[in-house]
Design a protein around this motif. Structure first.
Motif, PDB file in Angstrom:
ATOM      1  N   GLY A  77       0.847  -1.177   0.000  1.00  0.00           N
ATOM      2  CA  GLY A  77       0.000   0.000   0.000  1.00  0.00           C
ATOM      3  C   GLY A  77       0.889   1.236   0.000  1.00  0.00           C
ATOM      4  N   HIS A 152      -6.615  -0.055   5.583  1.00  0.00           N
ATOM      5  CA  HIS A 152      -7.575   0.558   4.652  1.00  0.00           C
ATOM      6  C   HIS A 152      -8.269   1.713   5.352  1.00  0.00           C
ATOM      7  N   SER A 153      -7.457   2.556   5.969  1.00  0.00           N
ATOM      8  CA  SER A 153      -7.991   3.714   6.688  1.00  0.00           C
ATOM      9  C   SER A 153      -6.967   4.840   6.635  1.00  0.00           C
ATOM     10  N   LYS A 157      -3.195   4.973   8.324  1.00  0.00           N
ATOM     11  CA  LYS A 157      -2.088   5.236   7.392  1.00  0.00           C
ATOM     12  C   LYS A 157      -1.312   6.482   7.825  1.00  0.00           C
ATOM     13  N   ASP A 195      -2.338  -0.292  -4.001  1.00  0.00           N
ATOM     14  CA  ASP A 195      -3.448   0.495  -3.429  1.00  0.00           C
ATOM     15  C   ASP A 195      -2.819   1.602  -2.584  1.00  0.00           C
ATOM     16  N   ALA A 197      -3.855   2.287   0.668  1.00  0.00           N
ATOM     17  CA  ALA A 197      -4.052   1.974   2.093  1.00  0.00           C
ATOM     18  C   ALA A 197      -5.121   2.835   2.769  1.00  0.00           C
ATOM     19  N   GLU A 198      -6.006   3.421   1.957  1.00  0.00           N
ATOM     20  CA  GLU A 198      -7.105   4.201   2.533  1.00  0.00           C
ATOM     21  C   GLU A 198      -8.415   3.450   2.293  1.00  0.00           C
ATOM     22  N   GLU A 199      -9.527   4.060   2.682  1.00  0.00           N
ATOM     23  CA  GLU A 199     -10.827   3.470   2.422  1.00  0.00           C
ATOM     24  C   GLU A 199     -10.893   3.110   0.925  1.00  0.00           C
ATOM     25  N   ALA A 201      -9.163   0.583  -0.294  1.00  0.00           N
ATOM     26  CA  ALA A 201      -7.903  -0.110  -0.633  1.00  0.00           C
ATOM     27  C   ALA A 201      -8.143  -1.582  -0.984  1.00  0.00           C
ATOM     28  N   GLY A 202      -9.126  -2.197  -0.319  1.00  0.00           N
ATOM     29  CA  GLY A 202      -9.401  -3.614  -0.585  1.00  0.00           C
ATOM     30  C   GLY A 202      -9.823  -3.844  -2.031  1.00  0.00           C
ATOM     31  N   ASP A 204      -9.098  -1.840  -4.646  1.00  0.00           N
ATOM     32  CA  ASP A 204      -7.911  -1.601  -5.493  1.00  0.00           C
ATOM     33  C   ASP A 204      -6.961  -2.791  -5.441  1.00  0.00           C
TER      34      ASP A 204
END
Ligand code: ADE
Length: 230
Positions: A77, A152-153, A157, A195, A197-199, A201-202, A204
């Motif tokens: 990420g 994923h936030s 991050k 990705d 690593a933010e909302e 990200a999963g 991506d």
């Protein structure tokens, strides 16, 4: 013997395509591919996701197969603003962002008798820089932070970025760095961004895992041509 390690099957497969695989050995729920590439003996494996799995596979590569250096390839990420999906980054050092003994007065990431950061091998990083220059590929470098969480936030991050000055996040690097530091083995970490690593990200990650894995694999193979081993 050179060790090449990935976390996931999708990350390893595009590297295996370039190898002349001679033998497959099953050990400790891992498959070790013994291969030859341009007269170099190589052992390759994917560890499965996470720091524990990566540490197990790295240790077996060193203790059972006698590798004298470990090269990691995979996806990460992106944390640095200028890292876009598909970009390449090498680690200058790695750290465990989920180690927290701060209640005892230690800084984040620190374990007594160990350390916060595990340095990557400068000779291997120099080879990577030279290969990137020769091929006209943009290769970033920076600290890579590892933890047993798919980040994923934006909040998490930003905390990792602020606390460790990390440029990218993944789930294995510092485990392999720690094993190599303890075993006194040169360690190289290459990642391509899947990705940010933010909302979201999963989504991506699922979309770009294969493509970014190929980018990392291709660069590693280019680099391998320049790596000398006994
Ligand atoms: N590997 C690739 N993307 C990641 C993320 N966002 N968090 C942890 N590991 C990753």
């Amino acid at each position: 013997m050179i060790g090449i390690l990935c976390a996931m099957r999708e990350e390893l497969e595009p590297i295996l395509k370039f190898m002349n695989v001679k033998e497959k050995i099953n050990h400790a729920n891992n498959i070790f591919y013994l291969a030859e590439f341009q007269n170099k003996d190589i052992v390759l494996a994917y560890s499965k996701i996470g720091k524990v799995n990566a540490a197990l596979t790295a240790t077996i590569m060193i203790e059972k197969f006698g590798v004298e250096m470990l090269l990691f390839s995979g996806v990460a990420g992106g944390v640095d603003e200028d890292l876009k999906i598909g970009d390449l980054i090498i680690a200058t050092k790695t750290t465990q962002h989920d180690v927290d003994l701060t209640v005892f007065g230690y800084e984040p990431g620190f374990i007594p008798e160990s350390r916060v950061f595990f340095e990557c091998d400068e000779k291997l990083n120099t080879i990577a820089r030279n290969v990137a220059r020769k091929l006209g590929i943009r290769l970033k470098e920076g600290i890579i932070a590892s933890g047993d969480q798919f980040v994923h936030s934006k909040e998490r991050k930003e905390w990792i970025k602020k606390t460790f000055k990390a440029s990218a996040i993944e789930m294995e690097g510092a485990a392999v760095g720690c094993v190599c530091w303890n075993e006194n083995i040169p360690f190289f970490m290459l990642r391509s961004i899947s990705d940010t690593a933010e909302e979201g990200a999963g989504v991506d990650f699922d979309e770009f895992l294969e493509e970014s894995s190929r980018v990392s694999a291709k660069f590693l193979v280019e680099m391998l041509q320049e790596v000398k081993s006994d």
